[in-house]
Write an enzyme that holds these catalytic residues in place. Structure first.
Site, PDB file in Angstrom:
ATOM      1  N   LYS A  77     -44.009  12.520 102.667  1.00 38.85           N
ATOM      2  CA  LYS A  77     -43.599  11.992 101.010  1.00 38.85           C
ATOM      3  C   LYS A  77     -44.926  11.222 100.263  1.00 38.85           C
ATOM      4  O   LYS A  77     -45.897  11.178 100.291  1.00 38.85           O
ATOM      5  CB  LYS A  77     -42.612  10.989 100.944  1.00 38.85           C
ATOM      6  CG  LYS A  77     -42.172  10.361  99.989  1.00 38.85           C
ATOM      7  CD  LYS A  77     -40.841   9.887  99.665  1.00 38.85           C
ATOM      8  CE  LYS A  77     -40.140   9.541  98.929  1.00 38.85           C
ATOM      9  NZ  LYS A  77     -38.852   8.697  99.218  1.00 38.85           N
ATOM     10  N   SER A 152     -33.897  10.036  98.463  1.00 44.72           N
ATOM     11  CA  SER A 152     -35.273  10.876  97.441  1.00 44.72           C
ATOM     12  C   SER A 152     -36.712  11.163  98.090  1.00 44.72           C
ATOM     13  O   SER A 152     -37.348  11.794  97.324  1.00 44.72           O
ATOM     14  CB  SER A 152     -36.190   9.337  96.334  1.00 44.72           C
ATOM     15  OG  SER A 152     -36.137   8.668  97.773  1.00 44.72           O
ATOM     16  N   SER A 176     -33.352   6.714 101.183  1.00 46.29           N
ATOM     17  CA  SER A 176     -33.254   7.586 100.408  1.00 46.29           C
ATOM     18  C   SER A 176     -34.122   8.966 101.739  1.00 46.29           C
ATOM     19  O   SER A 176     -34.671   9.814 101.963  1.00 46.29           O
ATOM     20  CB  SER A 176     -34.672   7.730  99.823  1.00 46.29           C
ATOM     21  OG  SER A 176     -33.675   7.012  98.896  1.00 46.29           O
TER      22      SER A 176
HETATM   23  N1  GLN Z   1     -30.831   6.406  96.526  1.00 47.55           N
HETATM   24  C1  GLN Z   1     -30.949   4.968  96.216  1.00 47.55           C
HETATM   25  C2  GLN Z   1     -31.689   4.368  94.950  1.00 47.55           C
HETATM   26  O1  GLN Z   1     -31.562   5.100  94.444  1.00 47.55           O
HETATM   27  C3  GLN Z   1     -32.448   5.210  97.395  1.00 47.55           C
HETATM   28  C4  GLN Z   1     -33.000   5.301  97.404  1.00 47.55           C
HETATM   29  C5  GLN Z   1     -34.458   5.131  98.493  1.00 47.55           C
HETATM   30  O2  GLN Z   1     -34.018   5.234  99.659  1.00 47.55           O
HETATM   31  N2  GLN Z   1     -35.585   4.819  98.091  1.00 47.55           N
HETATM   32  O3  GLN Z   1     -32.361   2.906  94.790  1.00 47.55           O
END
Ligand code: GLN
Length: 481
Positions: A77, A152, A176
């Site tokens: 990532k 994400s 994410s």
């Molecule tokens: N959807 C969650 C957020 O926007 C999780 C994001 C993540 O795990 N990086 O914070």
């Protein structure tokens, strides 16, 4: 023709195939090329990956000893530092920034002879659940390109889903890795807090962040975990007593019978799709038929999860992101400026996207002197209650089974206009990050709408072994069914 099953089978194949690593890399590069429309990669290290593969093939030919991840093709990532490669957190503020050092997990992968094929698109600074917040544009779900891949770490998920690599790394602050794994039909592991070094991971919310792993099967994910969970002096929050070096050889539950809890409030939650609910109940009945005990437990704190998560992560994010001022590195505004304050404001105004700005503002608000106690302190207190509840739950069970996401992958654009709706979709994933326990998304089902989904297993902190064993049991039953 290269045909991938799992890392074990691949390494057996390498023993017979002189140019095996090169063929594998070429196969994945071809798939990356033909799936460009999915927008999963930010950068592909074409030449470098081919050269590395050739060198590894030569090494085997010479009869030299080989690494644990010899020739394994991995994508990462765009929030993990790989020396001399760009790392941008999918943000304009870091566009063209080059990593000055390797994240510890990257160093461990390279030491074991993995081939890093490229870096993957994601939501800006890992903030999002749909991969719609990236400066590089949306990532599309390979199962249905009108759907989001989740976020994400959407690019990392699609890279494995569409056969563009064998395994990939993401980061999981509130789901994410698990939620995109669920939306794309993959295994997605978020280890316990402190299992994988965060050194070299661009911080979002430091007390929640963990690097996670996407794969097609449990063995692959466990093998990567066995390599990257090595302790590291650069991350003082690591739990040095963990030893997962042989975890990929311990995936069999044998005759162990587990006590597994279903959470009443979760399973009856109005946001939960009925088909997902019944698939999970049926799966638990099957486990019962195989001798495991299924119990029902209360979880009345459910409605506090999302608010607590967003107050605390916004607070930590606002502090972590204050370092991006455009002075030492990062986007610098070309506009005429009056003073240094004005320069910071311009750089940050132009460099950050809308979602990131929203969280910085929210974080500064909950940390401000007038509201600190009402929001930040309160949320910390609720976090402690959740940890107490988690400890209590694991006194009466070995594992908890819950959904990963209330629905299957949603349409691109569907939740973008309503941030609250988007945040609420994280309801089942944030508990593991709030409490530091491990969690895994296991891809078991196909919905009548044609999309994949699975379920999520949680275990006690640092009990990755039970977690992976139970996941492996369910997946192997699925394959023999
Ligand atoms: N959807 C969650 C957020 O926007 C999780 C994001 C993540 O795990 N990086 O914070």
């Amino acid at each position: 023709m290269f045909n991938y099953h799992n890392i074990k089978a691949y390494q057996d194949y390498l023993n017979q195939e002189e140019h095996g690593c090169q063929k594998a890399v070429e196969y994945y590069l071809n798939n990356i090329e033909s799936n460009k429309n999915l927008n999963a990669f930010v950068e592909v290290y074409t030449e470098e990956a081919i050269n590395k593969a050739k060198a590894l093939d030569q090494k085997r030919k010479n009869g030299d000893s080989i690494g644990k991840l010899h020739g394994v093709v991995i994508a990462i990532k765009d929030v993990i530092c790989y020396k001399d490669h760009i790392v941008t957190a999918a943000s304009k503020i870091l566009q063209h920034f080059t990593a000055q050092y390797n994240a510890s997990c990257i160093q461990y992968l390279l030491d074991e002879e993995a081939i890093i094929i490229g870096c993957c698109n994601c939501d800006e600074f890992a903030m999002g659940s749909s991969n719609e917040n990236s400066v590089y544009g949306n990532v599309l779900n390979a199962a249905n390109p009108s759907k989001v891949p989740g976020g994400s770490s959407g690019g990392s998920a699609v890279a494995v889903q569409a056969n563009m690599c064998m395994v990939s790394l993401g980061s999981d602050t509130g789901g994410s890795v698990r939620q995109p794994a669920d939306f794309c039909g993959l295994v997605g592991l978020k280890p316990s807090y402190g299992v994988i070094s965060r050194y070299g991971l661009i911080a979002y919310a430091s007390s929640f962040d963990q690097i996670g792993i996407f794969g097609n099967n449990i063995y692959d994910v466990a093998l990567i975990l066995s390599v990257i969970s090595k302790t590291d002096d650069f991350d003082s929050t690591m739990n040095a007593s963990n030893d997962f070096i042989h975890i990929h050889e311990q995936l069999n539950l044998n005759d162990k019978k587990l006590k597994i809890a279903l959470l009443k409030e979760v399973m009856n939650h109005p946001s939960l799709d009925k088909e997902i609910q019944s698939a999970i109940v049926n799966q638990c009945n099957e486990l019962k038929n195989n001798g495991h005990e299924i119990i029902e437990a209360d979880f009345s704190l459910l409605e506090y999860l999302v608010p607590t998560y967003y107050v605390l992560t916004a607070a930590e994010a606002s502090s972590n992101l204050s370092r991006y001022d455009g002075i030492r590195y990062g986007h610098q505004s070309k506009k005429a400026i009056q003073d240094i304050q004005d320069f910071y404001i311009q750089n940050r105004t132009e460099g950050f996207g809308k979602e990131v700005k929203k969280r910085i503002m929210l974080g500064n608000f909950v940390l401000s002197s007038g509201y600190y106690d009402a929001y930040y302190t309160k949320a910390q207190q609720v976090r402690q209650l959740l940890i107490n509840k988690m400890n209590e739950l694991f006194q009466s069970c070995d594992a908890i089974i819950i959904p990963t996401s209330p629905t299957t992958a949603f349409n691109i654009g569907e939740k973008k206009k309503d941030p609250i709706e988007m945040y609420l979709a994280d309801i089942f994933t944030v508990f593991a990050n709030l409490t530091g326990i491990p969690a895994i998304a296991v891809p078991l089902f196909t919905h009548s709408n044609g999309l994949p989904f699975g379920l999520q297993i949680l275990t006690k902190r640092d009990d990755e072994i039970t977690l992976l064993q139970l996941a492996e049991t369910m997946l192997s039953q699925k394959h023999t069914a």
